[in-house]
Design a protein around this motif. Structure first.
Motif, PDB file in Angstrom:
ATOM      1  N   LEU A 180       0.780  -1.210  -0.065  1.00 49.86           N
ATOM      2  CA  LEU A 180      -0.104  -0.006  -0.037  1.00 49.86           C
ATOM      3  C   LEU A 180       0.860   1.285   0.036  1.00 49.86           C
ATOM      4  N   SER A 181       1.866   1.367   0.763  1.00 52.24           N
ATOM      5  CA  SER A 181       2.700   2.433   0.842  1.00 52.24           C
ATOM      6  C   SER A 181       3.406   2.686  -0.450  1.00 52.24           C
ATOM      7  N   VAL A 182       3.659   1.786  -1.238  1.00 44.68           N
ATOM      8  CA  VAL A 182       4.409   2.007  -2.433  1.00 44.68           C
ATOM      9  C   VAL A 182       3.471   2.464  -3.595  1.00 44.68           C
ATOM     10  N   VAL A 183       2.359   1.754  -3.497  1.00 41.99           N
ATOM     11  CA  VAL A 183       1.381   2.112  -4.626  1.00 41.99           C
ATOM     12  C   VAL A 183       0.528   3.458  -4.504  1.00 41.99           C
ATOM     13  N   SER A 184       0.576   4.136  -3.324  1.00 43.37           N
ATOM     14  CA  SER A 184      -0.355   4.923  -2.908  1.00 43.37           C
ATOM     15  C   SER A 184       0.433   6.141  -1.956  1.00 43.37           C
ATOM     16  N   ALA A 185      -0.251   7.107  -1.704  1.00 39.33           N
ATOM     17  CA  ALA A 185       0.366   7.991  -0.910  1.00 39.33           C
ATOM     18  C   ALA A 185       0.028   7.780   0.547  1.00 39.33           C
ATOM     19  N   ALA A 186      -0.314   6.586   1.022  1.00 43.76           N
ATOM     20  CA  ALA A 186      -0.523   6.304   2.437  1.00 43.76           C
ATOM     21  C   ALA A 186       0.984   5.944   2.976  1.00 43.76           C
ATOM     22  N   LYS A 187       0.921   6.220   4.371  1.00 45.07           N
ATOM     23  CA  LYS A 187       2.232   6.122   4.945  1.00 45.07           C
ATOM     24  C   LYS A 187       1.918   5.108   6.372  1.00 45.07           C
ATOM     25  N   PRO A 188       1.530   3.925   6.006  1.00 45.71           N
ATOM     26  CA  PRO A 188       1.153   3.034   7.192  1.00 45.71           C
ATOM     27  C   PRO A 188       2.480   2.712   7.945  1.00 45.71           C
ATOM     28  N   GLU A 189       2.297   2.423   9.172  1.00 50.89           N
ATOM     29  CA  GLU A 189       3.401   2.091  10.110  1.00 50.89           C
ATOM     30  C   GLU A 189       3.836   0.571   9.509  1.00 50.89           C
ATOM     31  N   ILE A 190       4.940   0.358   9.313  1.00 54.05           N
ATOM     32  CA  ILE A 190       5.194  -0.903   8.785  1.00 54.05           C
ATOM     33  C   ILE A 190       6.447  -1.504   9.652  1.00 54.05           C
ATOM     34  N   ALA A 191       6.067  -2.820  10.144  1.00 53.04           N
ATOM     35  CA  ALA A 191       7.228  -3.374  10.818  1.00 53.04           C
ATOM     36  C   ALA A 191       7.112  -5.012  10.392  1.00 53.04           C
ATOM     37  N   ASP A 192       8.039  -5.710  10.748  1.00 48.36           N
ATOM     38  CA  ASP A 192       8.144  -7.207  10.615  1.00 48.36           C
ATOM     39  C   ASP A 192       7.462  -8.059  11.370  1.00 48.36           C
ATOM     40  N   TYR A 193       6.260  -7.740  12.044  1.00 49.35           N
ATOM     41  CA  TYR A 193       5.763  -8.611  12.947  1.00 49.35           C
ATOM     42  C   TYR A 193       4.072  -8.700  12.636  1.00 49.35           C
ATOM     43  N   PHE A 195       0.326  -8.261  13.068  1.00 45.93           N
ATOM     44  CA  PHE A 195      -0.849  -7.579  13.443  1.00 45.93           C
ATOM     45  C   PHE A 195      -0.267  -6.070  13.622  1.00 45.93           C
ATOM     46  N   THR A 196       0.788  -5.563  12.509  1.00 47.90           N
ATOM     47  CA  THR A 196       1.128  -4.173  12.643  1.00 47.90           C
ATOM     48  C   THR A 196      -0.004  -3.280  12.514  1.00 47.90           C
ATOM     49  N   THR A 197      -0.806  -3.823  11.628  1.00 46.72           N
ATOM     50  CA  THR A 197      -1.963  -2.764  11.087  1.00 46.72           C
ATOM     51  C   THR A 197      -3.210  -2.992  11.954  1.00 46.72           C
ATOM     52  N   LEU A 198      -3.351  -2.276  12.897  1.00 47.57           N
ATOM     53  CA  LEU A 198      -4.529  -2.497  13.866  1.00 47.57           C
ATOM     54  C   LEU A 198      -5.450  -1.727  13.434  1.00 47.57           C
ATOM     55  N   VAL A 199      -5.445  -0.588  12.594  1.00 47.35           N
ATOM     56  CA  VAL A 199      -6.712  -0.057  12.151  1.00 47.35           C
ATOM     57  C   VAL A 199      -6.445  -0.115  10.465  1.00 47.35           C
ATOM     58  N   PRO A 200      -7.731   0.037   9.611  1.00 48.29           N
ATOM     59  CA  PRO A 200      -7.547   0.140   8.316  1.00 48.29           C
ATOM     60  C   PRO A 200      -6.666   1.224   7.930  1.00 48.29           C
ATOM     61  N   ASN A 201      -5.790   1.069   7.001  1.00 48.75           N
ATOM     62  CA  ASN A 201      -5.027   2.149   6.238  1.00 48.75           C
ATOM     63  C   ASN A 201      -5.569   2.304   5.002  1.00 48.75           C
ATOM     64  N   LEU A 202      -5.876   3.721   4.923  1.00 45.77           N
ATOM     65  CA  LEU A 202      -6.474   4.060   3.397  1.00 45.77           C
ATOM     66  C   LEU A 202      -5.345   4.556   2.557  1.00 45.77           C
ATOM     67  N   GLY A 203      -5.295   4.442   1.178  1.00 46.35           N
ATOM     68  CA  GLY A 203      -4.403   5.034   0.484  1.00 46.35           C
ATOM     69  C   GLY A 203      -5.161   5.316  -0.839  1.00 46.35           C
ATOM     70  N   ILE A 204      -4.748   6.572  -1.494  1.00 48.49           N
ATOM     71  CA  ILE A 204      -5.455   6.782  -2.689  1.00 48.49           C
ATOM     72  C   ILE A 204      -4.124   6.419  -3.845  1.00 48.49           C
ATOM     73  N   VAL A 205      -4.597   5.792  -4.681  1.00 50.40           N
ATOM     74  CA  VAL A 205      -3.776   5.212  -5.693  1.00 50.40           C
ATOM     75  C   VAL A 205      -3.946   5.882  -7.087  1.00 50.40           C
ATOM     76  N   SER A 206      -2.867   6.575  -7.627  1.00 52.65           N
ATOM     77  CA  SER A 206      -3.093   7.336  -8.747  1.00 52.65           C
ATOM     78  C   SER A 206      -2.944   6.213  -9.913  1.00 52.65           C
ATOM     79  N   TYR A 207      -3.970   6.294 -10.782  1.00 52.35           N
ATOM     80  CA  TYR A 207      -3.782   5.377 -12.161  1.00 52.35           C
ATOM     81  C   TYR A 207      -3.655   6.506 -13.294  1.00 52.35           C
ATOM     82  N   ARG A 208      -3.651   5.810 -14.601  1.00 52.39           N
ATOM     83  CA  ARG A 208      -3.123   6.775 -15.866  1.00 52.39           C
ATOM     84  C   ARG A 208      -4.444   7.724 -15.844  1.00 52.39           C
ATOM     85  N   ASP A 209      -4.217   8.676 -16.660  1.00 57.04           N
ATOM     86  CA  ASP A 209      -5.161   9.710 -17.304  1.00 57.04           C
ATOM     87  C   ASP A 209      -5.695  10.551 -15.708  1.00 57.04           C
ATOM     88  N   ASN A 210      -4.914  10.639 -14.954  1.00 58.03           N
ATOM     89  CA  ASN A 210      -5.574  11.230 -13.703  1.00 58.03           C
ATOM     90  C   ASN A 210      -6.637  10.545 -13.092  1.00 58.03           C
TER      91      ASN A 210
END
Length: 332
Positions: A180-193, A195-210
Motif C-alpha cells: 500500500l505504501s509504494v502504490v499510494s500516498a498512504a504512510k502506514p506503520e510498517i514493521a516485520d511482525y 498485526f502491525t496494522t491494527l486499524v485499516p489504512n487508506l491510500g489513494i492510488v493514482s492511475y493513468r489519465d488522472n
C-alpha cells in the motif's frame, strides 16, 4: 489522515430527541369579544437527532467522547392560532459507510452512503393540537388541548464500514502495508511482525489519465477470524464494503499459494457468503526473492479462477501491471 488512535470505527451514544410542545387551550378575547371561540395554536415538534453524510470525514473520532446527544424541545402553542416553534434538530456529521444500530436490539436502522444524505436517527415528539381543532357543532368552545408527545431516549451504536474500491486481504505479515505504501500516498506503520496494522489504512492510488482509486489495507486475517478469533469480526466488517478484493500472498509462504488463498477465501465466505461474488485479484508479493525458474514452477500451481501478478514492493517491479489488473476488476 493520521492513523493509530485517531481511527475510531465504533461509538455508542445516548440520543434524546426533543419533546413536542403542548397545544394551547386559549379562547379568543378582545375588547369587542367577551366570549370568542377557541384560538389556541398547536405545539411545535421536538427536535430530531439526525445523521448527515460528510465525505471529508474518515472516522467517528469526533463523536467518541460525546456520550449524550440531546435535541431541543418544541415550544407550546399560543393564542391567535400561533404555532409553537419546532425544537432545533441536532445534526451529527458522519463519514460515508456509517451504519446506525439500536444498541439494545442490535437491529440495523440504516446506513449513510452519500455525501449530504440525511436520515433521522431519533425522531422528536409531535406537537400537541390546539383547542380549535376540537371545535364542533355541539362543542363550540372546547377548553382543552393536546399535550405534546414525549421525545425518545435510546442508546445507539454507530459503526463505520470503510468505503474503498479495493480491500487488501491477507494474513498478518503478508506485505500488505508495504505494498500500500509504494502504490499510494498512504504512510502506514510498517514493521516485520504480525498485526502491525491494527486499524485499516487508506491510500489513494493514482492511475493513468488522472484517474485514481482508494485502497484499504485491512488488518491481517488469521484462520478462525470468522469465528471471532484474533481481531476477527471487527476487521472483516470493513471488507464487506470494498468492491474488489486484492489477495496478497508472499512468495515465501510456508504453505502453497493456493492453500493460503483458499484459507483466506474460506474465512471471508464463512463470515459473509456474499463476499464470494466480489471480483478478486491475486498479488504474489516479494518477487525479488524469486528467480525465473522458481517463478515458473509456482505459476503451475496457482489458483485457476483469479487473475494474478507477481510484484515486488522493494524493487517496485510490476506495480503498474497490478494497477491495470485492479482497474479492470473495478470497471467490470
Amino acid at each position: 489522515m493520521s492513523q493509530g488512535s485517531n481511527f475510531v470505527d465504533y461509538v455508542k451514544i445516548c440520543c434524546r430527541s426533543g419533546q413536542g410542545g403542548s397545544g394551547s387551550a386559549h379562547l379568543h378575547r378582545d375588547k369587542n369579544t367577551a366570549k370568542g371561540g377557541p384560538d389556541g395554536g398547536d405545539g411545535g415538534r421536538g427536535g430530531h437527532i439526525i445523521l448527515k453524510g460528510n465525505k471529508q470525514l474518515w472516522t467517528l473520532l469526533h463523536l467518541k467522547f460525546r456520550k449524550h446527544v440531546i435535541a431541543e424541545n418544541g415550544e407550546n402553542g399560543g393564542k391567535s392560532l400561533s404555532t409553537g416553534k419546532d425544537g432545533k434538530d441536532d445534526i451529527l456529521e458522519v463519514p460515508l459507510g456509517t451504519v446506525a444500530k439500536d444498541a439494545e436490539t442490535g437491529e440495523i436502522l440504516f446506513e449513510i452512503t452519500e455525501d449530504g444524505e440525511t436520515k433521522i436517527l431519533t425522531p422528536g415528539g409531535r406537537g400537541g393540537l390546539g383547542n380549535w381543532h376540537f371545535k364542533s357543532a355541539t362543542k363550540q368552545t372546547p377548553r382543552f388541548a393536546q399535550t405534546g408527545e414525549a421525545g425518545q431516549e435510546r442508546w445507539m451504536i454507530l459503526e463505520l464500514k470503510i468505503l474503498a474500491d479495493v480491500g487488501l486481504v491477507g494474513f498478518p505479515n503478508a506485505g500488505k502495508s508495504t505494498l500500500l505504501s509504494v502504490v499510494s500516498a498512504a504512510k502506514p506503520e510498517i514493521a516485520d511482525y504480525a498485526f502491525t496494522t491494527l486499524v485499516p489504512n487508506l491510500g489513494i492510488v493514482s492511475y493513468r489519465d488522472n484517474k485514481s482509486f482508494i485502497m484499504a489495507d485491512i488488518p491481517g486475517i488469521i484462520e478462525g477470524a470468522s469465528k471471532g478469533k484474533g481481531l476477527g469480526y471487527r476487521f472483516l466488517r470493513h471488507i464487506e464494503r470494498n468492491s474488489v478484493l486484492l489477495f496478497t500472498i508472499p512468495s515465501d509462504t510456508e504453505r502453497s499459494i493456493t492453500q493460503e488463498y483458499e484459507i483466506l477465501l474460506k474465512e471471508l465466505t464463512e463470515y459473509n457468503p456474499e463476499l464470494i461474488d466480489k471480483p478478486r485479484v491475486l498479488a504474489i508479493t516479494k518477487l525479488d526473492l524469486l528467480d525465473d525458474e522458481l517463478k515458473q514452477e509456482m505459476e503451475k500451481e496457482l489458483p485457476k479462477d483469479v487473475p494474478y501478478v507477481f510484484v515486488s514492493a522493494a524493487t517496485q517491479k510490476n506495480l503498474s501491471e497490478l494497477k491495470d489488473l485492479i482497474w479492470r476488476a473495478i470497471q467490470d
